[in-house]
Design a protein around this motif. Structure first.
Motif, PDB file in Angstrom:
ATOM      1  N   ALA A   1       0.799  -1.226   0.077  1.00  0.00           N
ATOM      2  CA  ALA A   1       0.023   0.131  -0.023  1.00  0.00           C
ATOM      3  C   ALA A   1       0.688   1.405  -0.045  1.00  0.00           C
ATOM      4  N   GLY A   2       1.820   1.324   0.877  1.00  0.00           N
ATOM      5  CA  GLY A   2       2.761   2.519   0.785  1.00  0.00           C
ATOM      6  C   GLY A   2       3.535   2.895  -0.291  1.00  0.00           C
ATOM      7  N   LYS A   3       3.992   1.781  -0.848  1.00  0.00           N
ATOM      8  CA  LYS A   3       4.879   1.847  -2.318  1.00  0.00           C
ATOM      9  C   LYS A   3       3.779   2.336  -3.181  1.00  0.00           C
ATOM     10  N   SER A   4       2.622   1.715  -3.310  1.00  0.00           N
ATOM     11  CA  SER A   4       1.777   1.887  -4.424  1.00  0.00           C
ATOM     12  C   SER A   4       1.481   3.678  -4.030  1.00  0.00           C
ATOM     13  N   ILE A   5       1.071   3.982  -3.102  1.00  0.00           N
ATOM     14  CA  ILE A   5       0.671   5.349  -2.941  1.00  0.00           C
ATOM     15  C   ILE A   5       1.927   6.458  -3.340  1.00  0.00           C
ATOM     16  N   PHE A   6       3.191   5.934  -3.119  1.00  0.00           N
ATOM     17  CA  PHE A   6       4.063   6.845  -3.586  1.00  0.00           C
ATOM     18  C   PHE A   6       4.333   6.923  -5.044  1.00  0.00           C
ATOM     19  N   VAL A   7       4.376   5.683  -5.680  1.00  0.00           N
ATOM     20  CA  VAL A   7       4.426   5.504  -7.180  1.00  0.00           C
ATOM     21  C   VAL A   7       3.044   6.353  -7.919  1.00  0.00           C
ATOM     22  N   VAL A   8       1.923   5.987  -7.454  1.00  0.00           N
ATOM     23  CA  VAL A   8       0.917   6.819  -7.907  1.00  0.00           C
ATOM     24  C   VAL A   8       0.817   8.274  -8.052  1.00  0.00           C
ATOM     25  N   PHE A   9       1.455   8.647  -6.823  1.00  0.00           N
ATOM     26  CA  PHE A   9       1.569  10.266  -6.644  1.00  0.00           C
ATOM     27  C   PHE A   9       2.622  10.594  -7.758  1.00  0.00           C
ATOM     28  N   PHE A  10       3.645   9.792  -8.057  1.00  0.00           N
ATOM     29  CA  PHE A  10       4.610  10.196  -9.088  1.00  0.00           C
ATOM     30  C   PHE A  10       4.112  10.397 -10.331  1.00  0.00           C
ATOM     31  N   LEU A  11       3.299   9.216 -10.685  1.00  0.00           N
ATOM     32  CA  LEU A  11       2.623   8.977 -11.981  1.00  0.00           C
ATOM     33  C   LEU A  11       1.628  10.110 -12.194  1.00  0.00           C
ATOM     34  N   LEU A  12       1.136  10.673 -11.300  1.00  0.00           N
ATOM     35  CA  LEU A  12      -0.173  11.770 -11.526  1.00  0.00           C
ATOM     36  C   LEU A  12       0.619  12.605 -11.925  1.00  0.00           C
ATOM     37  N   GLY A  13       1.800  13.390 -11.369  1.00  0.00           N
ATOM     38  CA  GLY A  13       2.299  14.405 -11.868  1.00  0.00           C
ATOM     39  C   GLY A  13       2.803  14.064 -13.507  1.00  0.00           C
ATOM     40  N   PHE A  14       3.137  13.271 -13.681  1.00  0.00           N
ATOM     41  CA  PHE A  14       3.672  12.807 -15.161  1.00  0.00           C
ATOM     42  C   PHE A  14       2.607  12.843 -15.978  1.00  0.00           C
ATOM     43  N   ALA A  15       1.500  12.296 -15.417  1.00  0.00           N
ATOM     44  CA  ALA A  15       0.292  12.111 -16.406  1.00  0.00           C
ATOM     45  C   ALA A  15      -0.410  13.459 -16.760  1.00  0.00           C
ATOM     46  N   LYS A  16      -0.170  14.410 -15.874  1.00  0.00           N
ATOM     47  CA  LYS A  16      -0.584  15.974 -15.907  1.00  0.00           C
ATOM     48  C   LYS A  16       0.361  16.530 -17.186  1.00  0.00           C
ATOM     49  N   VAL A  17       1.699  16.262 -16.946  1.00  0.00           N
ATOM     50  CA  VAL A  17       2.490  16.834 -18.041  1.00  0.00           C
ATOM     51  C   VAL A  17       2.096  16.213 -19.256  1.00  0.00           C
ATOM     52  N   VAL A  18       1.909  14.903 -19.393  1.00  0.00           N
ATOM     53  CA  VAL A  18       1.563  14.249 -20.819  1.00  0.00           C
ATOM     54  C   VAL A  18       0.166  14.940 -21.271  1.00  0.00           C
ATOM     55  N   LEU A  19      -0.783  15.323 -20.507  1.00  0.00           N
ATOM     56  CA  LEU A  19      -2.015  15.851 -20.901  1.00  0.00           C
ATOM     57  C   LEU A  19      -1.930  17.245 -21.393  1.00  0.00           C
ATOM     58  N   LYS A  20      -0.917  17.911 -20.750  1.00  0.00           N
ATOM     59  CA  LYS A  20      -1.034  19.356 -21.438  1.00  0.00           C
ATOM     60  C   LYS A  20      -0.305  19.365 -22.864  1.00  0.00           C
ATOM     61  N   LEU A  21       0.816  18.375 -22.834  1.00  0.00           N
ATOM     62  CA  LEU A  21       1.486  18.366 -23.972  1.00  0.00           C
ATOM     63  C   LEU A  21       0.655  17.802 -25.445  1.00  0.00           C
ATOM     64  N   VAL A  22      -0.293  16.968 -24.751  1.00  0.00           N
ATOM     65  CA  VAL A  22      -1.185  16.363 -25.725  1.00  0.00           C
ATOM     66  C   VAL A  22      -2.373  17.412 -26.396  1.00  0.00           C
ATOM     67  N   ALA A  23      -2.642  18.140 -25.160  1.00  0.00           N
ATOM     68  CA  ALA A  23      -3.513  19.512 -25.484  1.00  0.00           C
ATOM     69  C   ALA A  23      -2.658  20.368 -26.612  1.00  0.00           C
ATOM     70  N   PHE A  24      -1.527  20.973 -26.238  1.00  0.00           N
ATOM     71  CA  PHE A  24      -0.705  21.628 -26.757  1.00  0.00           C
ATOM     72  C   PHE A  24      -0.506  21.312 -28.398  1.00  0.00           C
ATOM     73  N   PHE A  25      -0.350  19.994 -28.584  1.00  0.00           N
ATOM     74  CA  PHE A  25      -0.167  19.396 -30.333  1.00  0.00           C
ATOM     75  C   PHE A  25      -1.637  19.422 -30.850  1.00  0.00           C
ATOM     76  N   LEU A  26      -2.352  18.986 -30.145  1.00  0.00           N
ATOM     77  CA  LEU A  26      -3.827  19.409 -30.596  1.00  0.00           C
ATOM     78  C   LEU A  26      -4.165  20.684 -31.163  1.00  0.00           C
ATOM     79  N   ALA A  27      -4.068  21.719 -30.143  1.00  0.00           N
ATOM     80  CA  ALA A  27      -4.302  22.817 -30.151  1.00  0.00           C
ATOM     81  C   ALA A  27      -3.529  23.621 -31.402  1.00  0.00           C
ATOM     82  N   SER A  28      -2.105  23.085 -31.745  1.00  0.00           N
ATOM     83  CA  SER A  28      -1.359  23.656 -33.063  1.00  0.00           C
ATOM     84  C   SER A  28      -2.100  23.474 -34.216  1.00  0.00           C
ATOM     85  N   ASP A  29      -2.958  22.379 -34.332  1.00  0.00           N
ATOM     86  CA  ASP A  29      -3.787  22.198 -35.400  1.00  0.00           C
ATOM     87  C   ASP A  29      -5.149  22.915 -35.283  1.00  0.00           C
ATOM     88  N   SER A  30      -5.407  23.612 -34.454  1.00  0.00           N
ATOM     89  CA  SER A  30      -6.985  23.948 -34.133  1.00  0.00           C
ATOM     90  C   SER A  30      -7.041  25.427 -34.982  1.00  0.00           C
TER      91      SER A  30
END
Length: 774
Positions: free
Chosen positions: A178-207
């Motif tokens: 449980a403790g290891k999972s919480i730590f890893v998920v916390f890290f992956l959430l930050g990475f997922a947010k960066v990926v989301l913004k990058l995807v939005a930027f690339f989509l916006a470039s063709d908008s």
């Protein structure tokens, strides 16, 4: 058989490396979090370079400390296995919270995760786009001059931290799944947010609503001119507000055009300004009740029009009558045949607010897609929950400690004392976790409260549909929230004859950190200033006839013409070279001379109560006079003359003022205003003084003599003069200077620049070749 006891301490160099790495990581983590948050408001190159350097140094430093700790743990295990042949006799190998090495290792690892999450928020825009603020493009390049690219440095940091997590996992068995999972998920959430913004930027470039919008609006405005749709008195032009999509666009040899059926469809997805006005005039729901929503649509439409200029596209409607007519009459909220100054400048502030957000902050996800914004907010909420959960895991498993586990029991191996270093790590970790929570919370609040969110909801509301009821409720809720302040709505103040009056800071270091503008005080843009500028704008009606280097019609109808050549004296030729109204003169010198003349007139009448009828004109004249002195000192790039020459000339004039008046009495604290006026007039009129000072003293004397007993008329003359000086200076080809001004909170002259731009005035009339910035 039990061997001799192993050494209790590891190699000294390793211990020193761990100590240096831990202390260095702690210091850099605190600085990075604090400065990354502050850096969103402060864009000073030195600060940005320092933050970048600290972020680059943090990961290797943390990695070195963690590697040294892992190596020390491995060495201790090897020694234990070598010396302890009988496990029953040997003490248990310390794990988890019982091992200081493990505590430090996972503490530094958490700092690294927090660092990349917060830096990812602060750097997403800069890492994914080369902002057009530094050099507006000559055409669309992905997102209006912003080249969307993969942020290699940010992704490399995430990859490096992921590697650190992997190599530390063997030392995390005590945390359980449980403790290891919480730590890893916390890290992956930050990475997922960066990926989301990058995807939005690339989509916006063709908008067409974001990336290709400047090119589309440029073609559409040319289409309106060709069809004659921009002509007409008092009519609201069909400018694009929102809803642009590929289905509405057709490419032609002349550029993009919007299909006629999309424009004629009054219930379609494409929203134009005349459609908003029509709904508002017919009392449609929120638009009929809250006129500020209509004005916000106007600001957003004007922002899209402004982007053409910032991207280097021509203004097809330049020189036509409709833009100016709409600016002057289309914003009439009172029905009195003219626009309200407060309303006009509020629309301009909101317009440049959008522009400042677009170029100097992460691209708002709601400007491209509602689901992107919703996912981003959801990830921020999960990151907040993750930070709280990780903090609880670290607290419960005593990775970070501030007090003994059993404070009532004596110190022992099972109940060790807490060292000052452990208490420091505890406080630092809590600070970083709290900073993560606050950063994500602020990002959610800033997004929800922003004008971009209001426009996205307003667009859905106007288009209607099945979600109209929910959109109406959401829009009403969001309208109660005020967006984060980005435009300062103040004007800087400076006085050449009173250098300490508006001084806020001093020293070379202060200038390097805050810039010259940060050394001077500012005042709120008063209603009097807005009224007098709009009054002069209406009287000029777009015709800026430059008689000399002053504003259009600088002589006005007053008793003093400020274009007069220097009056001859008895000696005939002594002052012939002092004329600031002939050819070869400079706007800078004229501004400084007129500022000194205004200051002397203000000083002469400061002891007497100003007539009530002249109070507003006096406020406007003084504020604008001080503002122009501020522009010469702090923002010379926004003035017509060469920036380097203006800076040099200002320093010469200031140095001569100090030489003439002396440092100790420069502010005149020990003398009456009448005495100070007479002394300054005498000192500044001396033949050895700079011609700007002599010209300013002469103008001040002429004002006092010409308006004896008629102070109100004098302030009216000065208010009109300085307001028309604003109208002369504001039109400029120096787009870069105005974009940079947006980055430091905006300038009043940039508001007027945008106003004149929408009125079809793009440059100073009859400006001599080489006298303005190309």
């Amino acid at each position: 058989m039990l061997q001799s006891a192993p050494p209790m301490a590891g190699p000294q160099p390793v211990g020193l490396l761990v100590l240096l790495g831990t202390v260095g990581s702690a210091v850099l983590a605190i600085l990075l979090v604090a400065l990354s948050t502050y850096g969103r408001r402060c864009r000073h190159p030195a600060l940005r370079f320092f933050v970048w350097g600290a972020s680059v140094a943090f990961i290797p430093l943390a990695s070195s400390a963690i590697s040294a700790l892992l190596q020390q743990r491995k060495t201790d295990r090897d020694r234990r296995s070598q010396y302890c042949k009988e496990p029953v006799v040997c003490p248990e190998f310390p794990e988890g919270s019982e091992s200081p090495e493990v505590q430090i290792m996972w503490t530094i690892l958490l700092w690294a995760v927090i660092m990349v999450i917060i830096r990812g928020n602060a750097d997403t825009a800069a890492a994914s786009a080369a902002t057009a603020a530094a050099a507006p493009s000559t055409g669309d390049d992905s997102v209006d001059g912003q080249k969307v690219r993969i942020p290699v440095e940010l992704l490399a940091k995430y990859a490096f931290v992921a590697w650190l997590i992997v190599i530390c996992m063997p030392e995390a068995e005590w945390l359980e799944f449980a403790g290891k999972s919480i730590f890893v998920v916390f890290f992956l959430l930050g990475f997922a947010k960066v990926v989301l913004k990058l995807v939005a930027f690339f989509l916006a470039s063709d908008s067409y609503a974001v990336g290709k919008n400047a090119r589309l609006v440029s073609g559409y405005m040319a289409q309106l001119v060709e069809e004659g749709a921009v002509e007409g008195h008092g009519q609201v032009p069909p400018y694009v507000v929102m809803g642009e999509s590929k289905d509405h666009i057709e490419a032609t040899p002349e550029g993009y055009r919007i299909k006629r059926d999309a424009l004629d469809n009054k219930l379609g997805a494409l929203v134009t300004l005349d459609r908003v006005w029509r709904l508002s005039d017919h009392g449609d729901g929120l638009l009929g009740k809250q006129l500020e929503l209509r004005d916000l649509c106007l600001s957003f439409s004007l922002f899209k029009s402004l982007r053409r200029r910032l991207s280097g596209y021509p203004l097809a409607e330049e020189g036509t009558s409709s833009p100016l007519d709409f600016v002057l009459r289309g914003l009439d909220a009172s029905g009195k045949g003219g626009p309200d100054a407060d309303r006009v400048f509020r629309v301009l502030v909101d317009e440049l607010w959008f522009a400042s957000d677009f170029y100097y902050s992460p691209l708002p996800l709601c400007s491209f897609s509602g689901w992107c914004a919703a996912l981003s907010y959801l990830l921020s909420i999960l990151i907040i929950a993750g930070a709280i959960s990780v903090g609880c895991v670290y607290q419960l498993n005593r990775v970070i400690v501030f007090s003994m586990e059993f404070p009532d029991e004596p110190v022992s191996d099972k109940n060790p004392d807490v060292t000052p270093a452990q208490k420091a790590y505890y406080l630092i970790t809590l600070f970083l976790l709290l900073a993560t929570v606050l950063t994500e919370t602020c990002e959610i609040m800033a997004g929800v409260c922003s004008n971009w969110t209001k426009m996205a909801l307003l667009g859905n509301y106007i288009r209607g549909g099945s979600s109209g009821r929910y959109t109406h409720a959401a829009l009403e809720a969001v309208l109660r929230l005020k967006p984060a302040k980005r435009w300062s709505y103040k004007i800087g103040q400076n006085a050449v004859l009173e250098p300490r009056r508006f001084g806020k800071r001093s020293g070379l270091l202060s200038e390097k950190l805050y810039g010259r503008a940060g050394l001077m005080k500012s005042v709120k843009i008063s209603t009097a200033v807005k009224d007098v500028v709009l009054r002069s704008f209406k009287s000029s009606y777009g015709g800026l006839d430059k008689g000399s280097t002053a504003a259009p019609r600088v002589g006005l109808s007053g008793k003093v013409s400020w274009d007069w050549p220097w009056p001859a004296t008895a000696s005939g030729s002594e002052n012939e070279n002092l004329s600031l109204g002939g050819s070869g003169n400079s706007t800078t010198e004229h501004i400084l001379a007129c500022h000194i003349g205004t200051k002397l007139f203000e000083m002469k009448y400061s002891h007497a109560a100003c007539p009530t009828s002249a109070a507003a004109d006096k406020t406007a004249a003084c504020h604008l006079s001080h503002y122009f002195a501020y522009l010469v000192a702090a923002a010379p790039g926004l003035l017509p003359d060469s920036t380097a020459w203006t800076e040099k000339r200002y320093k010469e004039v200031v140095a001569d003022v100090q030489a003439a008046l002396g440092e100790d009495v420069a502010d005149g604290a020990s003398e009456s205003t009448a005495q100070r006026y007479e002394r300054l007039l005498k000192e500044l009129s001396a033949s050895s003084r700079d011609k700007v000072l002599r010209r300013g003293a002469e103008l001040g004397r002429l004002l006092v003599e010409a308006y004896v007993g008629d102070e109100a008329a004098a302030w009216r003359f000065l208010a009109d003069f300085w307001s028309e000086m604003v109208l002369f200076v504001a039109p400029s080809q120096n787009v870069k200077g105005h974009v940079e001004a947006m980055g430091r909170g905006g300038e009043f002259v940039t508001l007027v620049w945008a106003l004149l731009l929408h009125a079809g005035v793009t440059d100073r009339a009859d400006t001599p070749r080489g006298s303005s910035i190309p």
